[in-house]
Design an enzyme around this catalytic site. Structure first.
Site, mmCIF file in Angstrom:
data_model
loop_
_atom_site.group_PDB
_atom_site.id
_atom_site.type_symbol
_atom_site.label_atom_id
_atom_site.label_comp_id
_atom_site.label_asym_id
_atom_site.label_seq_id
_atom_site.Cartn_x
_atom_site.Cartn_y
_atom_site.Cartn_z
ATOM 1 N N ARG A 35 0.818 -1.208 0.000
ATOM 2 C CA ARG A 35 0.000 0.000 0.000
ATOM 3 C C ARG A 35 0.859 1.268 0.000
ATOM 4 N NH1 ARG A 35 -5.108 -1.777 3.827
ATOM 5 N NH2 ARG A 35 -6.490 -2.296 2.095
ATOM 6 N N LYS A 200 -13.864 -10.404 8.252
ATOM 7 C CA LYS A 200 -14.890 -9.393 8.546
ATOM 8 C C LYS A 200 -16.236 -9.935 8.088
ATOM 9 C CE LYS A 200 -11.531 -5.844 7.591
ATOM 10 N NZ LYS A 200 -11.077 -5.137 6.395
ATOM 11 N N GLY A 353 -6.498 -5.688 1.838
ATOM 12 C CA GLY A 353 -5.138 -5.592 2.370
ATOM 13 C C GLY A 353 -4.560 -6.946 2.723
ATOM 14 N N GLY A 377 -13.024 -3.570 1.161
ATOM 15 C CA GLY A 377 -14.414 -3.125 1.298
ATOM 16 C C GLY A 377 -14.812 -2.152 0.198
HETATM 17 P P1 ADP Z 1 -8.981 -8.382 3.502
HETATM 18 O O1 ADP Z 1 -8.076 -7.491 4.294
HETATM 19 O O2 ADP Z 1 -8.307 -9.011 2.341
HETATM 20 O O3 ADP Z 1 -10.271 -7.692 3.127
HETATM 21 P P2 ADP Z 1 -10.060 -9.569 5.917
HETATM 22 O O4 ADP Z 1 -9.485 -8.457 6.697
HETATM 23 O O5 ADP Z 1 -11.534 -9.659 5.842
HETATM 24 O O6 ADP Z 1 -9.418 -9.624 4.447
HETATM 25 O O7 ADP Z 1 -9.617 -10.972 6.524
HETATM 26 C C1 ADP Z 1 -8.280 -11.384 6.651
HETATM 27 C C2 ADP Z 1 -8.103 -12.240 7.870
HETATM 28 O O8 ADP Z 1 -9.041 -13.302 7.892
HETATM 29 C C3 ADP Z 1 -6.748 -12.879 7.935
HETATM 30 O O9 ADP Z 1 -6.006 -12.261 8.955
HETATM 31 C C4 ADP Z 1 -7.055 -14.360 8.247
HETATM 32 O O10 ADP Z 1 -6.225 -14.884 9.275
HETATM 33 C C5 ADP Z 1 -8.491 -14.308 8.703
HETATM 34 N N1 ADP Z 1 -9.217 -15.585 8.526
HETATM 35 C C6 ADP Z 1 -9.362 -16.300 7.402
HETATM 36 N N2 ADP Z 1 -10.027 -17.441 7.633
HETATM 37 C C7 ADP Z 1 -10.334 -17.460 8.936
HETATM 38 C C8 ADP Z 1 -10.992 -18.405 9.805
HETATM 39 N N3 ADP Z 1 -11.485 -19.558 9.338
HETATM 40 N N4 ADP Z 1 -11.102 -18.095 11.112
HETATM 41 C C9 ADP Z 1 -10.587 -16.933 11.584
HETATM 42 N N5 ADP Z 1 -9.942 -16.011 10.829
HETATM 43 C C10 ADP Z 1 -9.809 -16.274 9.532
HETATM 44 MG MG MG Z 2 -8.092 -6.943 6.351
#
Ligand code: ADP
Ligand code: MG
Length: 397
Positions: A35, A200, A353, A377
């Protein structure tokens, strides 16, 4: 949108830039500087034009309190390395100290202000509080450039309100992101597959019904899979679960059926004894998740099924890792999906991210994908066809 390319007489002007510098940190170390790199073109362009650049950004979710571990100070150092010049750092977000720091800037100089979310007004739902903060931000500069694509879906002081107080322009990153996402919304090559995961859960569950208007296929992994599995009647043990979303999820499943959208939900998971890198774990069928365990990744069978669906797609948008990829034992699902996306001929966009950090940490190059978006998001909301306040505020009326 008014564009940074339309700015005139930039030399000597003070320009406030809202960047997205929300990088993952581990023990104060930046683990993925994607980023920061993505924010360079806009800052560099202004620097080269002789502007005095004041950068504002957030890091994590300090919720309006000063949290030293979420200081942007280490980011200022990395930003300076990437720009090839010193970046001054101001420990205040706004106010007299920030004004003095902005006034001390020379032409072509860059200043980074402290984490804007240390101030509760930044994210306040109360418009007058945000306005007061935006007024203070606007005092620092003569013009505003919005370049934090990851936050343009937020009605926040440094994103939305400040843009009403200064001549405001879209930065290079914001423009590039909007162009790519436009390609995903207007006549995408089909089949169009959207892959959703991450943590999330409620944020992302909310977007699914809208995505059904654009996608042919929706793949569900990560933390949100368990709410789907529960809705299918499975027990999910101690896995991430949003009970209050069960009805919504059931509605989605019926809707997908009706619309002929393929909804792919895991059939196996990696069930662990604890949320820890060294926790004992086994692959189990989703109808046999032990009550005392939690699912931290999709299983191999599911990963292969997802990979096949991805390879057979014309367009792929992916947001959210399939599992807790930060721990090696739970990274395989994400790796399998990443490999499928990288090797497919589909137009592929990765947003978010952590998703971007995941593919990079798994050894993939940015060039393995058509585009890696800095916004999770924000990308999702754009794809849903929503109006993003941080973009509409830049539109020429
Ligand atoms: P992004 O930043 O790409 O939008 P998010 O912030 O929504 O993604 O999610 C990323 C996090 O989700 C990672 O830190 C990962 O460890 C967590 N994650 C993925 N699968 C699971 C799970 N089954 N249980 C808990 N956390 C999870
Ligand atoms: Mg994230």
């Amino acid at each position: 949108m008014r564009s940074i390319t339309e700015m005139t007489d930039v030399a000597g002007q003070r320009v406030l830039v809202r960047s997205d510098l929300n990088v993952p940190l581990s023990d104060g170390r930046i683990t993925d500087d994607g980023r920061i790199k993505a924010s360079i073109p806009t800052i560099k362009k202004l620097v080269d034009a002789g502007a005095r650049v004041i950068v504002t950004a957030h890091l994590g979710r300090p919720k309006g309190e000063v949290k030293p571990e979420l200081s942007l100070a280490p980011v200022a150092v990395r930003l300076g390395e990437l720009l090839g010049q010193d970046v001054a750092f101001c420990e205040e977000t706004t106010g007299s100290v920030a004004v003095a720091a902005a006034e001390a800037l020379q032409d072509g100089g860059v200043l980074l202000l402290e984490n804007v979310r240390f101030d509760a007004r930044e994210t306040s739902k109360d418009e007058s509080e945000r306005e007061a903060m935006a007024t203070q931000l606007a005092e620092l500069a003569d013009a505003f450039v919005s370049d934090g694509f990851g936050v343009v879906h937020r009605k926040q002081a440094s994103v939305y309100d400040v843009a009403k107080k200064l001549p405001a322009y879209a930065g290079i990153l914001v423009q590039a992101e909007v162009e790519v996402l436009g390609r995903l919304t207007s006549e995408p090559k089909r089949p169009y597959t959207v892959v959703l995961g991450g943590s999330k859960v409620s944020d992302k569950l909310g977007v699914i019904d809208n995505l059904m208007n654009v996608a042919d296929r929706i793949i569900v992994g990560g933390g949100m899979m368990f709410t789907f599995l529960k809705a299918q009647g499975h027990e999910v043990g101690k896995s991430l679960l949003e009970e209050d979303q069960l009805d919504t999820v059931k509605k989605y499943m019926a809707m997908a059926d009706e619309k002929g959208i393929e909804l792919l939900i895991p059939t196996d998971t990696i069930a662990a004894e604890a949320f820890a890198a060294d926790a004992a774990h086994d692959v189990v069928s989703v109808d046999a998740i032990p009550a005392d365990r939690l699912g931290l990744d999709i299983g191999g069978e599911s990963a292969e099924r997802f990979a096949a669906a991805i390879k057979d797609s014309g367009t792929v948008f992916w947001n959210g890792p399939m599992g807790v990829f930060e721990m090696e034992a739970f990274a395989k699902g994400t790796a399998t999906v990443a490999k499928a996306v990288a090797s497919s001929d589909a137009y592929s966009v990765i947003g978010g991210g952590d998703s971007a950090a995941a593919v990079r940490s798994l050894g993939f190059a940015d060039s393995d994908f058509s585009h890696i978006s800095t916004g999770g998001g924000a990308s999702l909301e754009y794809l849903e066809g929503k109006t993003l306040p941080g973009l509409s505020v830049l539109e020429v009326s």
